[in-house]
Scaffold this motif. Structure first.
Motif: not given
Length: 853
Positions: A188-192, A551-556, A581-585, A647-654
């Motif tokens: 769910x996150x980049x290499x930074x 369960x995975x879903x997109x941001x607005x 997300x890598x596991x979205x598949x 597009x990931x796991x959260x219910x409130x985005x970054x």
């Protein structure tokens, strides 16, 4: 006296071969210094000066990977007075250094520090000088210290991903470093990769004596006279090497500024450390409760110590009076199953909420305002628990303060996750012990802290993932979780329960007989797509506490546009997949196809809407299913928040914007809740009342037709006891046209705030839903930035929403309305202008002939 040294630092970089011995070289540099303040991750001034682009938008994360292969040098000049230098001790402290650091003061090397998880502290008396002083710090991201030979026993790491879209995330070497593990990249996150001075820097001048620490516990509650017994253990230090010291200690307890209790005590301090234990009775004690179960009153504790010549004050802090117990008794009529239930003030709590990760890939730049926004939104969503995941950080003080204030219990992992760790090395065990000692002392007075947990998923790894390698018989990290952690927790905070891992309990670490479970393989991670996208699979849960699943879903759309950075929103693009997300598949599309519409040629707006709805009802149904299991005592979904946009796991985005799923979770976790399920030919109502008051209601239940043409209903009187969760009603499953009607139950009193419960036996795309004829009325401006209205309908309405600016916060949205139902909605729009004509309710009506809206 405390001097903060956080402003006007300078930063430069050098190749990694510039070691600590090269300080002389760096001191001579006159160019390429960037100005910065603390806290400072090296990315922050680089972004500010335009040297690198913001790594979290588009694909710009790759362009800053060079930063992890440099050494970074900070310098700061500051002035000390003769008065400050007259103190007996001058304690220089760096709250957090990430991660391999060397520190100098006035060219004197103070030491090397190799952990981001506890402070570097040094007495600089004799090294500091009157007038101008200079600090230098060399810090690196850390991996350069470790080779393949160092990894012989710990090479296994579950989280290593590589493909064309995401590049390379994860690193087998990360287990050698005591720094946040997620920075190398996760699903769910980049290499930074973080590097820098991540907290405050200060010099504390200590004269003769001081109060080093105060530990407060609630030892007893007396329900009859509402009295509480508190115990204070104070750690006092006399700096004189051979003389005792006569002092007077004053300890105060205040509530809302008024003094509740004061205790004064003469103390003869021996040289060095002294421990004083004081008991205090508090009458008419105001108890702290988790969110939804009561209020969160916080007392203030103040302490001072003085002699005839000098006085010191301990920083005042807040404290909530409550008792805590983890009930692991055997479940009645079971020889092998045990409860896993938190009890606050003697009352069982169903722990509900989500998993918390760092709120930014560059965690040093998370502001107090963002912490407050995220945690207030968790409170609004009816959370009473957050699990601080073991691959992140021990958060800043404001996180724990706000959890205390908002009534959000904290399940706190120690910072180990998905890897073996080198605890066969003495230096590593020493680092872990210092880290755990510091953090357990630091956080033990927080009434929100409910559990210390050894790690995330490493015991599960010992059982399943790492047993077929050359190092299979090396349980790297087990000494940390099974020996060091329980010993330190018992020593420093014995009233806080300890749990070895998450998941853990029973013969298999991820079994369901006892402890907690990560419920992945039966649903979202199952190879059968149908099981991933079928909410009823969660009715099969047998766990006693579910601490991870999702369960995975997109941001607005607005948030999605931000991280696309001006590029077209194209689900087939490499950029979309980078932030997917890598596991979205393809789970999101499969869910839309099953529950709503065919996904061929699906427009982006429809994708974002239907995907958000799918994530919402999957999370809502699962949370309700788990709450309905009377043997289960917790449901924490993965995950609450995000460290970047995807597009990931959260219910409130970054960007701290609510995703569509936020509203579903808020409703599912309501403190007073009706839940209906069909089982063995019967409809079963589970009623939940988490409040301290008795609720008496007349309920109407039965069958209602979507077009509003009629219902088949009965009534029942129910009484819901305080803090209760029980089956209160059952009736035979009726025979009915499943596309035309649904099972329902609702409270009949107009003043009731209990939402109806609805049970559909068909997926939404198969329902025959008419135009609900939605109307809005009673639009009122309550105060500037706050508007209220009432929504009503004639026929059943699915997912009522308003299409307003996505940063506007509504009391409810994307909700279903039974025929003839009304719902009052509060709209918090702040400085965004809102006129009545913009408040237009709409709902999802599927055109079955065309498979669309």
């Amino acid at each position: 006296m405390k001097l903060l040294i956080n402003e006007d630092w300078q930063l430069t970089s050098e190749p990694l071969y510039r070691q600590a011995a090269d300080l002389w070289y760096v001191k001579q540099k006159e160019q390429d210094w960037l100005r910065t303040n603390l806290p400072c991750d090296v990315h922050m001034p680089l972004i500010e000066q335009g040297i690198i682009a913001e790594p979290l938008v588009a694909d710009q994360c790759f362009a800053s990977e060079w930063t992890e292969n440099r050494s970074w040098w900070f310098k700061k000049t500051f002035v000390l007075t003769e008065e400050q230098l007259c103190s007996e001790q001058m304690l220089l402290q760096f709250d957090s250094l990430d991660v391999e650091a060397d520190i100098w003061l006035n060219d004197c090397h103070l030491g090397h520090h190799r952990s981001a998880f506890y402070p570097f502290a040094c007495d600089v008396k004799g090294k500091a000088q009157p007038g101008v002083n200079q600090l230098f710090v060399r810090v690196t991201s850390g991996l350069e210290h470790y080779s393949e030979n160092d990894l012989a026993l710990i090479r296994e790491a579950k989280v290593v991903y590589k493909n064309e879209q995401i590049g390379h995330r994860g690193d087998h070497r990360r287990g050698m470093l005591r720094k946040p593990q997620y920075v190398w990249g996760w699903d769910w996150g980049p290499r930074v990769v973080t590097c820098g001075i991540m907290g405050e820097v200060s010099i504390t001048c200590i004269h003769s004596f001081h109060i080093r620490d105060i530990h407060v516990t609630t030892t007893r509650l007396d329900a009859e006279d509402t009295a509480a017994s508190l115990q204070f253990q104070l750690e006092l230090e006399n700096l004189h090497p051979f003389q005792t010291l006569e002092t007077e200690l004053k300890l105060e307890l205040l509530f809302q500024g008024d003094q509740v209790q004061i205790i004064q005590k003469d103390c003869c301090l021996r040289s060095g450390l002294n421990y004083v234990t004081i008991s205090m009775q508090v009458f008419d004690a105001k108890l702290w409760w988790p969110n939804g179960m009561g209020e969160q009153p916080l007392y203030t504790i103040r302490a001072s110590l003085q002699t005839s010549k000098h006085a010191v004050e301990y920083p005042s802090f807040s404290f909530g009076i409550r008792t805590l117990h983890l009930n692991m008794d055997k479940i009645p009529e079971s020889e092998e199953e045990r409860s896993f239930t938190f009890e606050i003030n003697g009352v069982s709590v169903f722990s509900k909420g989500g998993n918390w990760i760092p709120a930014d890939a560059i965690y040093a730049r998370v502001t107090d305002a963002k912490y407050k926004a995220l945690l207030s939104e968790a409170k609004e969503a009816n959370f009473n628990m957050l699990r601080v995941w073991g691959g992140g950080i021990y958060e800043r003080d404001i996180f724990y303060d706000k959890c205390d204030e908002y009534g959000i219990l904290i399940w706190h992992d120690f910072m180990f996750t998905c890897a073996k760790y080198p605890d066969h090395l003495a230096w590593f065990r020493d680092e872990v012990e210092r880290e755990m000692d510091y953090q357990t002392r630091r956080l033990r007075n927080h009434c929100a802290l409910a559990l210390w947990c050894g790690n995330n998923e490493n015991h599960w790894g010992f059982e399943e993932w790492w047993n077929e390698t050359e190092a299979a018989d090396f349980y790297g990290g087990a000494a940390c979780y099974n020996d060091i952690a329980p010993r330190i927790v018992q020593q420093n905070s014995p009233t806080i329960p300890y749990w070895n891992s998450s998941p853990y309990g029973g013969a298999h670490p991820n079994g369901t007989q006892a402890g907690d479970t990560h419920h992945w393989n039966d649903c979202m991670m199952h190879p059968d797509m149908e099981r991933r996208i079928t909410p009823e699979e969660y009715d099969k849960v047998t766990a006693k506490f579910v601490s991870e699943y999702g369960y995975i879903g997109p941001c607005r759309k607005a948030s999605t546009a931000i991280y696309h950075n001006g590029q077209k929103l194209d689900r087939e693009s490499k950029l979309w997949q980078l932030h997917n997300n890598i596991f979205e598949k393809d789970t999101v599309l499969a869910g839309i196809n099953k529950h709503y519409v065919d996904t061929v040629h699906l427009e982006i707006d429809d994708y974002l809407l239907y995907a958000g709805l799918c994530q919402g009802f999957m999370l809502a149904y699962s949370l309700e299913a788990i709450r309905a299991k009377l043997f289960c005592s917790g449901a924490l979904f993965w995950m609450y928040n995000d460290c970047w946009g995807e597009v990931g796991w959260s219910i409130i985005d970054y960007y701290a914007t609510r995703k569509i799923s936020y509203y579903f979770v808020k409703r599912a976790l309501a403190p007073v809740k009706l839940l209906i399920r069909e089982q063995d030919g019967m409809i079963q109502l589970t009623a939940i009342n988490e409040t301290s008051t008795v609720i008496r209601e007349t309920l109407e239940y039965g069958l209602v037709y979507y077009d509003g043409s009629g219902m088949e209903a009965d009534e029942a009187e129910v009484e819901l006891s305080p803090f209760s969760r029980e089956v209160v009603l059952q009736w035979p499953s009726p025979s009915y046209p499943s596309r035309e009607a649904c099972i329902f139950i609702r409270a009949l009193s107009e003043s009731s705030e209990i939402m109806p419960a609805i049970l559909h036996s068909e997926v939404f795309r198969n329902l025959n839903l008419p135009d609900p004829q939605l109307q809005v009325s009673n639009i009122q401006v309550i105060e500037p930035g706050l508007t209220r209205c009432t929504v009503s309908n004639k026929a059943f309405a699915h997912s009522v929403y308003f299409g307003l600016d996505e940063t506007i916060q509504l009391s409810d949205e994307y909700f279903d309305l039974l025929p003839g139902e009304k719902r009052d909605i509060t709209i918090r729009h702040g400085e965004i202008a809102l006129i009545p004509d913009q408040i237009v309710p709409r709902s999802i009506i599927l055109n079955h002939s065309e498979g669309g809206l």
